[in-house]
Design an enzyme around this catalytic site. Structure first.
Site, PDB file in Angstrom:
ATOM      1  N   GLU A   1      -4.881 -15.782  -5.311  1.00 47.03           N
ATOM      2  CA  GLU A   1      -3.630 -14.630  -6.136  1.00 47.03           C
ATOM      3  C   GLU A   1      -2.431 -15.539  -6.381  1.00 47.03           C
ATOM      4  O   GLU A   1      -1.754 -15.498  -5.181  1.00 47.03           O
ATOM      5  CB  GLU A   1      -3.625 -13.640  -5.052  1.00 47.03           C
ATOM      6  CG  GLU A   1      -4.888 -12.869  -4.846  1.00 47.03           C
ATOM      7  CD  GLU A   1      -4.598 -11.859  -3.767  1.00 47.03           C
ATOM      8  OE1 GLU A   1      -3.596 -11.006  -3.464  1.00 47.03           O
ATOM      9  OE2 GLU A   1      -5.670 -11.805  -2.880  1.00 47.03           O
TER      10      GLU A   1
ATOM     11  N   HIS B   1      -3.900 -10.455  -8.457  1.00 44.36           N
ATOM     12  CA  HIS B   1      -4.882 -10.468  -7.285  1.00 44.36           C
ATOM     13  C   HIS B   1      -6.530 -10.798  -7.986  1.00 44.36           C
ATOM     14  O   HIS B   1      -7.415  -9.941  -7.641  1.00 44.36           O
ATOM     15  CB  HIS B   1      -4.964  -9.093  -6.757  1.00 44.36           C
ATOM     16  CG  HIS B   1      -5.417  -8.933  -5.444  1.00 44.36           C
ATOM     17  ND1 HIS B   1      -6.862  -9.218  -5.136  1.00 44.36           N
ATOM     18  CD2 HIS B   1      -4.799  -8.337  -4.220  1.00 44.36           C
ATOM     19  CE1 HIS B   1      -6.958  -8.872  -3.731  1.00 44.36           C
ATOM     20  NE2 HIS B   1      -5.851  -8.250  -3.328  1.00 44.36           N
TER      21      HIS B   1
HETATM   22  O1  TA6 Z   1      -4.357  -9.850  -1.288  1.00 40.94           O
HETATM   23  C1  TA6 Z   1      -5.122  -9.702  -0.035  1.00 40.94           C
HETATM   24  C2  TA6 Z   1      -5.122  -8.348   0.523  1.00 40.94           C
HETATM   25  O2  TA6 Z   1      -3.763  -7.781   0.638  1.00 40.94           O
HETATM   26  C3  TA6 Z   1      -5.698  -8.191   1.771  1.00 40.94           C
HETATM   27  O3  TA6 Z   1      -4.889  -7.797   2.995  1.00 40.94           O
HETATM   28  C4  TA6 Z   1      -6.732  -6.946   1.386  1.00 40.94           C
HETATM   29  O4  TA6 Z   1      -6.485  -5.777   1.982  1.00 40.94           O
HETATM   30  C5  TA6 Z   1      -6.691  -7.065  -0.028  1.00 40.94           C
HETATM   31  O5  TA6 Z   1      -5.581  -7.277  -0.655  1.00 40.94           O
HETATM   32  C6  TA6 Z   1      -7.393  -5.990  -0.466  1.00 40.94           C
HETATM   33  O6  TA6 Z   1      -6.475  -4.577  -0.776  1.00 40.94           O
HETATM   34  P1  TA6 Z   1      -6.833  -3.288  -1.562  1.00 40.94           P
HETATM   35  O7  TA6 Z   1      -5.598  -2.527  -1.242  1.00 40.94           O
HETATM   36  O8  TA6 Z   1      -7.156  -3.856  -2.855  1.00 40.94           O
HETATM   37  O9  TA6 Z   1      -8.126  -2.796  -0.651  1.00 40.94           O
END
Ligand code: TA6
Length: 289
Positions: A265, A163
């Site tokens: 990601e 991520h």
């Molecule tokens: O990867 C994108 C995502 O899934 C978004 O939907 C957003 O919520 C982000 O990740 C961050 O997630 P987190 O759980 O780290 O706040």
């Protein structure tokens, strides 16, 4: 639980990072550097030789036993987002990993981090696994090789992502190439399937998309820099920026942080990895400046 540290490699040097959590700095012979916390095996900094910081780390990120660090490269495993019964993005980013070896070569330096299924993970996900993250820095490149092995007696499947929070001077200047024509699932519209228009992607508002079968290499331009993202082994790619309103609602994202970050990601989402006993899988992310 991790494998014992390899006695013949250089000794890792830990310093106390934020909230006292141990972190280690990898420095390559050419001076490029990466910083990695044992918490989540999370890379939080990458500075290519002669360059400047390329990863975003929120000034208000939380560093704690049960929290995920907002920035750098959280390892999402064994579940992407809410696509299953676990907490969003799985447990790997909230757990302490072990550092099992460090090696300095003539061109680069790498370190291997491991997370093995334990009582805590088994309570959440009843599968025996061994996950590795090999972080290599050097030559204007940061490489993360993420591997999962089934060390149990039953088949299991998982989704995952690296991520990656990339740093932007100004999000309005960021241009992502090679997504045109792809099908994506739009997280802002109940994951409806849509088609990306031809041409480059720029940011003018919130973006939260899962691009299916994205090309192995993406190219990102900013005013004065270009970054290549290679992702062998990861079929999908997520692009995320929360923009102003959603960003302000994230307590661990610094004020106006959305202007200086975007996530690309490499991911396995649409077709989960299935591993029979003894099998393993690897996906690699290369950031090339
Ligand atoms: O990867 C994108 C995502 O899934 C978004 O939907 C957003 O919520 C982000 O990740 C961050 O997630 P987190 O759980 O780290 O706040």
């Amino acid at each position: 639980m991790s494998a014992p540290f390899q006695a013949n490699g250089p000794k890792p040097h830990f310093t106390a990072g934020l909230k006292g959590l141990p972190k280690t700095r990898l420095t390559a012979p050419d001076g490029s550097q990466a910083e990695v916390y044992l918490h989540g095996a999370q890379v939080t900094s990458w500075i290519p030789a002669g360059g400047s910081e390329r990863l975003f780390l929120s000034r208000t990120a939380q560093f704690g036993p049960d929290s995920a660090i907002r920035g750098g490269v959280p390892v999402v495993f064994p579940q992407f987002s809410n696509l299953g019964p676990l907490r969003s993005h799985g447990f790997a980013r909230r757990m302490d990993w072990g550092l099992t070896s460090v090696k300095m070569g003539s061109q680069d330096t790498w370190a291997l981090f491991q997370l093995k299924g334990n009582e805590d993970t088994l309570r959440q996900w009843p599968h025996a696994f061994l996950a590795d993250l090999r972080v290599t820095v050097g030559g204007g490149q940061l490489e993360l090789a993420f591997s999962v092995q089934n060390v149990g007696e039953q088949e299991f499947s998982f989704t995952c992502a690296l991520h990656t929070y990339l740093r932007a001077g100004d999000i309005h200047d960021v241009v992502i190439e090679r997504l045109g024509g792809l099908t994506y699932l739009d997280d802002l519209a109940n994951r409806e399937r849509k088609t990306q228009p031809e041409g480059a992607l720029t940011f003018t508002g919130e973006v939260d998309r899962i691009y299916l079968d994205a090309p192995e290499q993406l190219v990102i331009h900013e005013k004065k820099s270009t970054l290549w993202v290679e992702k062998p082994g990861f079929p999908d790619a997520v692009v995320w920026n929360p923009w102003a309103e959603r960003g302000a609602a994230l307590p661990d994202l610094e004020p106006e942080g959305y202007l200086h970050m975007f996530c690309i990601e490499p991911a396995v989402i649409a077709r989960p990895v299935v591993l029979a006993p003894g099998e393993s899988w690897t996906g690699v992310q290369r950031l090339i400046s």
